[in-house]
Design an enzyme around this catalytic site. Structure first.
Site, PDB file in Angstrom:
ATOM      1  N   GLY A 294       0.813  -1.207   0.000  1.00 59.06           N
ATOM      2  CA  GLY A 294       0.000   0.000   0.000  1.00 59.06           C
ATOM      3  C   GLY A 294       0.847   1.258   0.000  1.00 59.06           C
ATOM      4  N   ASP A 295       0.213   2.396  -0.268  1.00 53.36           N
ATOM      5  CA  ASP A 295       0.866   3.715  -0.267  1.00 53.36           C
ATOM      6  C   ASP A 295       1.995   3.813  -1.275  1.00 53.36           C
ATOM      7  OD1 ASP A 295      -0.819   4.466   1.831  1.00 53.36           O
ATOM      8  OD2 ASP A 295       0.572   3.673   3.330  1.00 53.36           O
ATOM      9  N   GLU A 296       1.882   3.113  -2.362  1.00 55.42           N
ATOM     10  CA  GLU A 296       2.943   3.103  -3.381  1.00 55.42           C
ATOM     11  C   GLU A 296       2.940   4.366  -4.229  1.00 55.42           C
ATOM     12  OE1 GLU A 296       0.544   0.800  -3.122  1.00 55.42           O
ATOM     13  OE2 GLU A 296       1.422  -1.185  -2.844  1.00 55.42           O
TER      14      GLU A 296
ATOM     15  N   LYS B 100      -0.337   5.176  -5.773  1.00 58.59           N
ATOM     16  CA  LYS B 100      -1.405   4.879  -6.736  1.00 58.59           C
ATOM     17  C   LYS B 100      -2.185   6.141  -7.096  1.00 58.59           C
ATOM     18  CE  LYS B 100      -3.078   1.983  -3.772  1.00 58.59           C
ATOM     19  NZ  LYS B 100      -2.026   1.912  -2.738  1.00 58.59           N
TER      20      LYS B 100
ATOM     21  N   ASP C 115      13.244   9.623  -6.442  1.00 56.68           N
ATOM     22  CA  ASP C 115      13.971  10.798  -5.940  1.00 56.68           C
ATOM     23  C   ASP C 115      14.351  10.664  -4.462  1.00 56.68           C
ATOM     24  OD1 ASP C 115      10.983  11.007  -5.891  1.00 56.68           O
ATOM     25  OD2 ASP C 115      11.440  12.641  -4.503  1.00 56.68           O
TER      26      ASP C 115
ATOM     27  N   GLY D  36      -5.779   5.980   1.601  1.00 58.35           N
ATOM     28  CA  GLY D  36      -5.498   7.412   1.542  1.00 58.35           C
ATOM     29  C   GLY D  36      -4.665   7.633   0.300  1.00 58.35           C
ATOM     30  N   HIS D  37      -5.251   8.239  -0.713  1.00 56.09           N
ATOM     31  CA  HIS D  37      -4.555   8.433  -1.988  1.00 56.09           C
ATOM     32  C   HIS D  37      -4.278   9.919  -2.172  1.00 56.09           C
ATOM     33  CE1 HIS D  37      -6.257   4.389  -3.709  1.00 56.09           C
ATOM     34  NE2 HIS D  37      -5.638   4.261  -2.560  1.00 56.09           N
ATOM     35  N   THR D  38      -2.988  10.246  -2.298  1.00 61.95           N
ATOM     36  CA  THR D  38      -2.612  11.650  -2.392  1.00 61.95           C
ATOM     37  C   THR D  38      -2.451  12.056  -3.847  1.00 61.95           C
ATOM     38  OG1 THR D  38      -1.318  11.191  -0.428  1.00 61.95           O
ATOM     39  CG2 THR D  38      -1.043  13.369  -1.423  1.00 61.95           C
TER      40      THR D  38
ATOM     41  N   GLN E 227      -4.998  -0.120  -1.286  1.00 64.51           N
ATOM     42  CA  GLN E 227      -4.064  -1.018  -0.582  1.00 64.51           C
ATOM     43  C   GLN E 227      -3.038  -1.617  -1.566  1.00 64.51           C
ATOM     44  OE1 GLN E 227      -7.734  -1.629   0.378  1.00 64.51           O
ATOM     45  NE2 GLN E 227      -7.220   0.208   1.499  1.00 64.51           N
TER      46      GLN E 227
ATOM     47  N   THR F 275      -1.387   8.510   5.173  1.00 64.01           N
ATOM     48  CA  THR F 275      -2.300   9.556   4.700  1.00 64.01           C
ATOM     49  C   THR F 275      -3.613   9.499   5.483  1.00 64.01           C
ATOM     50  OG1 THR F 275      -1.345   9.120   2.527  1.00 64.01           O
ATOM     51  CG2 THR F 275      -3.293  10.507   2.563  1.00 64.01           C
TER      52      THR F 275
ATOM     53  N   ARG G  84     -24.036 -11.694   4.814  1.00 64.91           N
ATOM     54  CA  ARG G  84     -25.344 -11.230   4.324  1.00 64.91           C
ATOM     55  C   ARG G  84     -26.152 -10.440   5.342  1.00 64.91           C
ATOM     56  NH1 ARG G  84     -26.135 -17.160   2.172  1.00 64.91           N
ATOM     57  NH2 ARG G  84     -25.115 -17.342   4.188  1.00 64.91           N
TER      58      ARG G  84
ATOM     59  N   THR H  77      -4.082   7.661   8.740  1.00 66.98           N
ATOM     60  CA  THR H  77      -3.987   7.643  10.209  1.00 66.98           C
ATOM     61  C   THR H  77      -2.825   8.479  10.740  1.00 66.98           C
ATOM     62  OG1 THR H  77      -2.609   5.660  10.103  1.00 66.98           O
ATOM     63  CG2 THR H  77      -4.974   5.318  10.367  1.00 66.98           C
TER      64      THR H  77
HETATM   65  P1  GDP Z   1      -1.334   5.628  -2.431  1.00 64.98           P
HETATM   66  O1  GDP Z   1      -2.106   5.207  -1.227  1.00 64.98           O
HETATM   67  O2  GDP Z   1      -0.739   4.465  -3.153  1.00 64.98           O
HETATM   68  O3  GDP Z   1      -2.108   6.533  -3.340  1.00 64.98           O
HETATM   69  O4  GDP Z   1      -0.089   6.475  -1.882  1.00 64.98           O
HETATM   70  P2  GDP Z   1      -0.146   7.623  -0.747  1.00 64.98           P
HETATM   71  O5  GDP Z   1      -0.725   8.843  -1.356  1.00 64.98           O
HETATM   72  O6  GDP Z   1      -0.742   7.109   0.506  1.00 64.98           O
HETATM   73  O7  GDP Z   1       1.395   7.793  -0.444  1.00 64.98           O
HETATM   74  C1  GDP Z   1       2.317   8.187  -1.415  1.00 64.98           C
HETATM   75  C2  GDP Z   1       2.966   9.495  -0.961  1.00 64.98           C
HETATM   76  O8  GDP Z   1       4.114   9.754  -1.755  1.00 64.98           O
HETATM   77  C3  GDP Z   1       2.088  10.712  -1.138  1.00 64.98           C
HETATM   78  O9  GDP Z   1       2.396  11.643  -0.137  1.00 64.98           O
HETATM   79  C4  GDP Z   1       2.487  11.244  -2.519  1.00 64.98           C
HETATM   80  O10 GDP Z   1       2.261  12.639  -2.654  1.00 64.98           O
HETATM   81  C5  GDP Z   1       3.953  10.954  -2.500  1.00 64.98           C
HETATM   82  N1  GDP Z   1       4.564  10.658  -3.798  1.00 64.98           N
HETATM   83  C6  GDP Z   1       4.049   9.965  -4.859  1.00 64.98           C
HETATM   84  N2  GDP Z   1       4.974   9.815  -5.821  1.00 64.98           N
HETATM   85  C7  GDP Z   1       6.099  10.416  -5.368  1.00 64.98           C
HETATM   86  C8  GDP Z   1       7.412  10.561  -5.897  1.00 64.98           C
HETATM   87  O11 GDP Z   1       7.738  10.085  -6.976  1.00 64.98           O
HETATM   88  N3  GDP Z   1       8.323  11.204  -5.114  1.00 64.98           N
HETATM   89  C9  GDP Z   1       8.012  11.724  -3.901  1.00 64.98           C
HETATM   90  N4  GDP Z   1       8.971  12.330  -3.197  1.00 64.98           N
HETATM   91  N5  GDP Z   1       6.783  11.605  -3.373  1.00 64.98           N
HETATM   92  C10 GDP Z   1       5.847  10.953  -4.093  1.00 64.98           C
HETATM   93  P1  IMO Z   2      -3.789   2.755   0.405  1.00 65.08           P
HETATM   94  O1  IMO Z   2      -4.935   2.541  -0.549  1.00 65.08           O
HETATM   95  C1  IMO Z   2      -1.294   1.115   3.565  1.00 65.08           C
HETATM   96  C2  IMO Z   2      -3.247  -1.702   6.325  1.00 65.08           C
HETATM   97  C3  IMO Z   2      -3.403  -1.271   7.768  1.00 65.08           C
HETATM   98  C4  IMO Z   2      -3.317  -2.635   8.448  1.00 65.08           C
HETATM   99  C5  IMO Z   2      -4.050  -3.552   7.471  1.00 65.08           C
HETATM  100  C6  IMO Z   2      -5.493  -3.816   7.828  1.00 65.08           C
HETATM  101  O2  IMO Z   2      -3.638   4.165   0.836  1.00 65.08           O
HETATM  102  O3  IMO Z   2      -2.560   2.143  -0.137  1.00 65.08           O
HETATM  103  P2  IMO Z   2      -7.693  -2.356   7.664  1.00 65.08           P
HETATM  104  O4  IMO Z   2      -8.045  -1.034   8.295  1.00 65.08           O
HETATM  105  O5  IMO Z   2      -7.728  -2.326   6.169  1.00 65.08           O
HETATM  106  O6  IMO Z   2      -8.462  -3.491   8.246  1.00 65.08           O
HETATM  107  O7  IMO Z   2      -6.157  -2.616   8.112  1.00 65.08           O
HETATM  108  O8  IMO Z   2      -3.973  -2.910   6.213  1.00 65.08           O
HETATM  109  N1  IMO Z   2      -3.814  -0.755   5.321  1.00 65.08           N
HETATM  110  C7  IMO Z   2      -3.065   0.039   4.550  1.00 65.08           C
HETATM  111  N2  IMO Z   2      -1.729   0.255   4.513  1.00 65.08           N
HETATM  112  N3  IMO Z   2      -2.108   1.740   2.684  1.00 65.08           N
HETATM  113  C8  IMO Z   2      -3.440   1.511   2.684  1.00 65.08           C
HETATM  114  O9  IMO Z   2      -4.261   1.981   1.732  1.00 65.08           O
HETATM  115  C9  IMO Z   2      -3.987   0.663   3.674  1.00 65.08           C
HETATM  116  N4  IMO Z   2      -5.237   0.257   3.972  1.00 65.08           N
HETATM  117  C10 IMO Z   2      -5.103  -0.622   4.981  1.00 65.08           C
HETATM  118  O10 IMO Z   2      -2.379  -0.410   8.168  1.00 65.08           O
HETATM  119  O11 IMO Z   2      -1.982  -3.047   8.499  1.00 65.08           O
HETATM  120 MG    MG Z   3      -2.169   5.588   0.824  1.00 60.06          MG
END
Ligand code: GDP
Ligand code: IMO
Ligand code: MG
Length: 432
Positions: A12-14, A16, A332, A40-42, A223, A298, A142, A300
């Protein structure tokens, strides 16, 4: 495109959100297909910075239809707030459609999520506490309440309150939980849900119509693969299926409609919550990744655990999702490092493993085997063409491609939309 699925290839948090926002320039429709406001998608673009939890990341494009698919679970108070915030910032939600089949998160789900975590004590999952697991459990057993139930307001209220009564009795008796707030909280949720009725639609039909009209559709995962309920590090996973296979179920299209699947991966790795993470670093480099990459949740605000890129896990993600392209983000963040380690295999009980071990218990015990590559020691955040990257950065990317056997489709070097290196030709999508 025409149907491109974007999945998280790690924990997660890659990035996306950034990738989907970027691709929406070429899309007519974007569909979130699973998860809830645990996500949490930024998105950072010319309209500002947005932290989206339920609304698809293409929402700032006025001409892109943004769909919350049937596979998503919706906290109506969060969706209401997100819509209000977007509208308040001048972003129209006129093109937002919410599936009538999507299930609702209710206050008793959130209460149960907290109770279950507290009872697990040290063995807790580290959930986001947003009621995700209990809401999907109710869907499966259900007992869920769906967006389409709103079409009969009295029936909707009766249904919510009946489930609430049953859950309240169970939580009070079994867990000695104070449930006195639940009725009022449910009233608040019912009100929020009713305010969303205008967004409810037959979204699988809308997607089908778009496909028949040869529109370009993006499917947005939440995720990541390693958090997948079936294919991730169970039980340290979320309660839905982020993998590409579920994109069809969660948006209501047939499997042969998918034309491409891109896996988003950071150039290193992070994880929030508990569970095994073989390449985790507890040293200065891990701290640097957290500080430079601003690795805080993003949703919590929790610190993300940081470590080196795990190519065993990424190869696994490529297999499970059938990846056709890689989007490598946050390259970067590694700018200042002298050398960069990357995990190519695991050591387990004296053996070298090139694939994930068969059981969860063994995965928790593997040790990473690293290769060390030279760093580039320069600021690449302004680079916009592959060939303008320093040689060690190109070598690092090519190393990933050779190990994962999936071409790179784009490289991200900053959080802003334009801080992106597109690798345009499908047949030459390696960094070379
Ligand atoms: P998501 O959940 O996969 O959409 O990712 P998140 O938004 O939770 O976390 C990715 C974080 O990295 C966010 O704060 C983005 O603004 C930031 N981000 C995304 N791509 C890059 C990048 O190439 N470089 C840097 N420094 N930050 C990035
Ligand atoms: P995005 O879409 C990172 C993690 C939680 C916990 C596990 C289970 O932003 O990538 P949950 O509340 O889903 O039952 O928690 O999954 N988790 C994430 N980690 N990014 C997320 O979403 C996540 N959504 C859930 O931290 O380990
Ligand atoms: Mg995220």
């Amino acid at each position: 495109m025409p149907v491109l699925c974007v999945v998280g290839a790690q924990w997660g948090d890659e990035g996306k959100g950034k990738v989907v926002d970027l691709l929406c320039e070429y899309a007519d429709m974007v569909v979130r297909y699973q998860g809830g406001n645990n996500a949490g998608h930024t998105v950072e673009n010319d309209r500002g910075k947005f932290a989206l939890h339920l609304v698809p990341s293409g929402i700032t494009f006025p001409d892109v239809v943004a769909v919350i698919g049937n596979g998503v679970v919706i906290d109506p108070t969060v969706l209401r707030m997100e819509i209000d915030e977007l509208e308040g910032r001048g972003v129209s939600t006129a093109n937002l459609k919410v599936s009538g089949e999507a299930h609702l998160i209710m206050p008793y789900h959130i209460m149960l999520d907290h109770i279950q975590e507290a009872r697990l004590g040290k063995g807790k999952i580290g959930t986001t506490g947003r009621g995700i697991g209990p809401a999907y459990s109710d869907k499966t057993s259900r007992q869920g309440v769906r967006m389409q139930d709103l079409l009969d307001p009295e029936g909707f209220r009766r249904k919510v309150m009946a489930v609430m009564e049953a859950k309240a009795e169970m939580m009070a008796k079994a867990y000695d939980q104070d449930v006195s707030s639940l009725r009022a909280d449910c009233e608040r949720y019912i009100k929020a849900a009713e305010s969303l009725r205008g967004y409810v639609d037959d979204t699988s039909f809308l997607v089908w119509q778009a496909l028949r009209a040869e529109k370009r559709v993006l499917l947005e995962g939440a995720q990541g693969t390693m958090l997948d309920l079936d294919h991730g590090t169970y039980p340290y996973v979320t309660s839905s299926n982020p993998v590409a296979g579920y994109a069809c179920v969660g948006s209501g299209i047939g499997p042969v409609e998918l034309t491409e699947v891109w896996g988003v991966s950071k150039a290193y790795a992070t994880r929030v919550g508990e569970g095994p993470f073989p390449t985790e670093l507890h040293d200065e480099v891990g701290k640097l990744m957290r500080d430079v990459g601003y690795e805080y949740g993003t949703t919590t605000g929790r610190e993300r655990r940081c470590g080196w890129l795990d190519l065993v896990a990424l190869r696994y993600a490529a297999r499970i999702n059938g990846l056709t392209g890689l989007a490598i983000t946050k390259l970067d963040v590694l700018n200042t490092l002298d050398t960069i380690k990357v995990c190519t295999a695991y050591r387990y009980q004296g053996q070298t493993l090139k694939e994930l071990p068969a059981t969860q218990a063994s995965f928790a015990q593997v040790e990473p085997i690293y290769e060390e590559l030279p760093g580039w020691k320069s600021d690449i955040s302004g680079v916009r063409g592959v060939n303008d990257l320093p040689r060690p950065a190109i070598d690092y990317l090519n190393f990933i491609v050779r190990q994962v056997h999936v071409p790179i489709a784009l490289i991200s070097v900053g959080s802003q939309r334009q801080q992106t290196i597109k690798v345009p030709h499908p047949d030459s999508r390696s960094a070379e």
